[in-house]
Design an enzyme around this catalytic site. Structure first.
Site, PDB file in Angstrom:
ATOM      1  N   LYS A   1      62.898  38.758  -3.365  1.00 35.93           N
ATOM      2  CA  LYS A   1      62.087  40.058  -3.214  1.00 35.93           C
ATOM      3  C   LYS A   1      62.369  41.249  -3.507  1.00 35.93           C
ATOM      4  O   LYS A   1      61.805  42.336  -3.366  1.00 35.93           O
ATOM      5  CB  LYS A   1      61.501  39.094  -2.084  1.00 35.93           C
TER       6      LYS A   1
ATOM      7  N   LYS B   1      56.704  27.646  -8.905  1.00 36.96           N
ATOM      8  CA  LYS B   1      56.769  27.275  -7.229  1.00 36.96           C
ATOM      9  C   LYS B   1      54.753  27.506  -7.239  1.00 36.96           C
ATOM     10  O   LYS B   1      54.872  28.553  -7.866  1.00 36.96           O
ATOM     11  CB  LYS B   1      57.063  27.851  -6.286  1.00 36.96           C
TER      12      LYS B   1
ATOM     13  N   LYS C   1      51.161  32.434  -4.325  1.00 41.95           N
ATOM     14  CA  LYS C   1      49.882  33.753  -5.023  1.00 41.95           C
ATOM     15  C   LYS C   1      50.680  34.727  -5.052  1.00 41.95           C
ATOM     16  O   LYS C   1      50.170  35.701  -6.618  1.00 41.95           O
ATOM     17  CB  LYS C   1      49.394  33.580  -2.728  1.00 41.95           C
TER      18      LYS C   1
HETATM   19  P1  TYM Z   1      55.114  31.678   3.774  1.00 38.41           P
HETATM   20  O1  TYM Z   1      53.913  32.392   4.375  1.00 38.41           O
HETATM   21  O2  TYM Z   1      55.207  32.585   2.448  1.00 38.41           O
HETATM   22  O3  TYM Z   1      54.094  30.151   3.747  1.00 38.41           O
HETATM   23  C1  TYM Z   1      53.868  29.361   5.149  1.00 38.41           C
HETATM   24  C2  TYM Z   1      53.985  27.674   4.582  1.00 38.41           C
HETATM   25  O4  TYM Z   1      53.377  27.163   3.772  1.00 38.41           O
HETATM   26  C3  TYM Z   1      54.805  26.815   2.807  1.00 38.41           C
HETATM   27  N1  TYM Z   1      54.336  26.973   1.318  1.00 38.41           N
HETATM   28  C4  TYM Z   1      54.530  26.011   0.129  1.00 38.41           C
HETATM   29  N2  TYM Z   1      54.674  23.801   0.147  1.00 38.41           N
HETATM   30  C5  TYM Z   1      54.635  23.971  -0.528  1.00 38.41           C
HETATM   31  N3  TYM Z   1      54.284  24.253  -1.760  1.00 38.41           N
HETATM   32  C6  TYM Z   1      54.181  25.667  -2.169  1.00 38.41           C
HETATM   33  N4  TYM Z   1      54.121  25.531  -3.495  1.00 38.41           N
HETATM   34  C7  TYM Z   1      54.104  25.949  -1.297  1.00 38.41           C
HETATM   35  N5  TYM Z   1      54.062  27.611  -0.541  1.00 38.41           N
HETATM   36  C8  TYM Z   1      53.729  28.242   0.414  1.00 38.41           C
HETATM   37  C9  TYM Z   1      55.807  26.914   2.749  1.00 38.41           C
HETATM   38  O5  TYM Z   1      56.336  26.879   2.886  1.00 38.41           O
HETATM   39  C10 TYM Z   1      55.736  27.600   4.350  1.00 38.41           C
HETATM   40  O6  TYM Z   1      55.578  26.588   4.746  1.00 38.41           O
HETATM   41  N6  TYM Z   1      58.897  32.844   6.402  1.00 38.41           N
HETATM   42  C11 TYM Z   1      57.388  31.663   5.809  1.00 38.41           C
HETATM   43  C12 TYM Z   1      57.035  32.317   7.906  1.00 38.41           C
HETATM   44  C13 TYM Z   1      57.317  32.085   8.872  1.00 38.41           C
HETATM   45  C14 TYM Z   1      57.438  30.982   9.461  1.00 38.41           C
HETATM   46  C15 TYM Z   1      58.689  30.749  10.952  1.00 38.41           C
HETATM   47  C16 TYM Z   1      57.586  29.519   9.426  1.00 38.41           C
HETATM   48  C17 TYM Z   1      57.652  32.984  10.059  1.00 38.41           C
HETATM   49  N7  TYM Z   1      58.406  32.112  10.631  1.00 38.41           N
HETATM   50  C18 TYM Z   1      59.090  30.285  11.768  1.00 38.41           C
HETATM   51  C19 TYM Z   1      57.900  28.490  10.314  1.00 38.41           C
HETATM   52  C20 TYM Z   1      58.341  29.192  11.122  1.00 38.41           C
HETATM   53  C21 TYM Z   1      56.509  32.275   4.739  1.00 38.41           C
HETATM   54  O7  TYM Z   1      57.471  33.540   4.722  1.00 38.41           O
HETATM   55  O8  TYM Z   1      55.816  31.373   5.024  1.00 38.41           O
END
Ligand code: TYM
Length: 341
Positions: A119, A202, A205
């Site tokens: 990022k 992957k 978005k």
């Molecule tokens: P974020 O907002 O990018 O994504 C949210 C969740 O969606 C899952 N995900 C996917 N799973 C499978 N295939 C894909 N292509 C795909 N794209 C997204 C992500 O793995 C995630 O579970 N850092 C985290 C948010 C966060 C969090 C936390 C998660 C903040 N604090 C504490 C768990 C516990 C994030 O950016 O997810």
């Protein structure tokens, strides 16, 4: 103390930064609903607005995206009575414990995070300090509830390993057994949903091509068109899942089919083996429309009453604080902060 001594509790979060995809649904939200419905764990689910602002967010968009994400949670089956549903900024204990973890985590740990490298890119001098420290806040999100299990997609694995490192170092430095060593729950056929145009990337978005992903806001026509045009190879479907080993695009479509239909990959292969893409893709598209359309219809209905969404989140934040505040207070005591009021 072992993890078995902690209340079984699930925590997970999603960023309200707009553009929800099928990856978010299958890799995260659908599994949140399954864990809630299993009834074995108390479930705490969060819209992590403070994480979102580690990169620029237009304030009006952030507000809309937070409510839209709340609608997505509820429309997908997260019940705000059975689970706790709220937005992160309303529970200050996350940021407060996050500060303590900023003082526990090491610069070296943070700079090894692949998400930071991806990022911040070539311009890391200009990235926000929040983006660098992001995983310490994520550890706080989880540990301020003493969460034992965290369902996420595969891309979050490294952050969860860091959460375990932070918990272990805190416990060690202060000579306590206070934070659990959290278990990542990364399973099922959709732990990494891939791009529809490149099976080695992957689904995201942020991919410049809209054809690479199914957006939760796509209508039935768009969903069908994108699956029809999804990249594949010329061969028919093999007779076993192993036969997909070197066929990432084909494997991804089978994985999506399995996750949407809540069946194992092997079970699905039994049905679709030998099929040509011209037959499989419409099946997949119909299944996706059947499963996703009711969610988007319900989201639109919920978003008609943003006041009600805010009330639900507010109530969730109060319930979240009942768990988080005593854990934060105990952390302060362990660290040596004088409780003067
Ligand atoms: P974020 O907002 O990018 O994504 C949210 C969740 O969606 C899952 N995900 C996917 N799973 C499978 N295939 C894909 N292509 C795909 N794209 C997204 C992500 O793995 C995630 O579970 N850092 C985290 C948010 C966060 C969090 C936390 C998660 C903040 N604090 C504490 C768990 C516990 C994030 O950016 O997810």
């Amino acid at each position: 103390m072992t993890n078995a001594d902690f209340t079984p509790r699930v925590f997970s979060g999603i960023q309200p930064s707009g553009g929800l995809t099928l990856g978010n649904y299958l890799g995260a939200l659908k599994r949140f609903v399954d864990m809630q419905n299993a009834g074995t764990h108390e479930c705490v689910y969060c819209m992590v607005d403070q994480h979102a602002i580690t990169v620029w967010q237009n304030p009006a968009d952030l507000r809309n995206n937070t409510r839209e994400l709340a609608a997505f949670f509820i429309a997908s089956g997260v019940d705000p009575e059975r689970s706790i549903l709220f937005n992160q900024s309303q529970v200050p204990a996350h940021a407060q414990l996050g500060w303590i973890f900023n003082c526990v985590a090491r610069m070296g740990w943070m700079s090894r995070m692949t998400q930071w490298k991806d990022k911040s890119g070539k311009n890391s001098e200009n990235a926000s300090l929040g983006l660098f420290g992001y995983p310490a806040l994520m550890a706080a999100d989880i540990l301020v509830y003493h969460a034992t299990h965290v369902p996420v997609g595969d891309d979050q694995k490294q952050h969860l390993e860091l959460t375990r490192d932070i918990a272990a170092k805190f416990n060690h430095d202060y000579g306590v057994d206070f934070f659990p060593i959290t278990e990542p729950v990364i399973d099922g056929p959709a732990k990494r949903v891939m791009s529809l145009t490149d099976g080695t990337k992957k689904m995201s978005k942020s991919d410049p091509s809209d054809k690479s992903r199914i957006n939760m806001s796509d209508d039935a026509d768009a969903i069908a068109r994108k699956f029809r045009k999804a990249r594949t190879d010329p061969d028919p479907l093999p007779d076993s899942y192993e036969g997909l080993k070197d066929r990432p695009e084909a494997r991804n479509l089978v994985d999506i089919f399995a996750a949407l239909s809540e069946r194992t990959r092997e079970d699905v292969m039994g049905e679709v083996q030998g099929m040509q893409w011209g037959a499989f893709k419409p099946l997949l598209a119909d299944l996706a429309v059947e499963k996703l359309s009711p969610i988007s219809v319900e989201m639109t209905r919920l978003l008609d009453d943003p006041g009600e969404i805010d009330r639900i989140l507010g109530r969730g934040a109060e319930r979240a604080e009942e768990i988080a505040n005593p854990i934060l207070a105990k952390t302060y005591e362990i660290v040596g902060m004088v409780a003067s009021k």
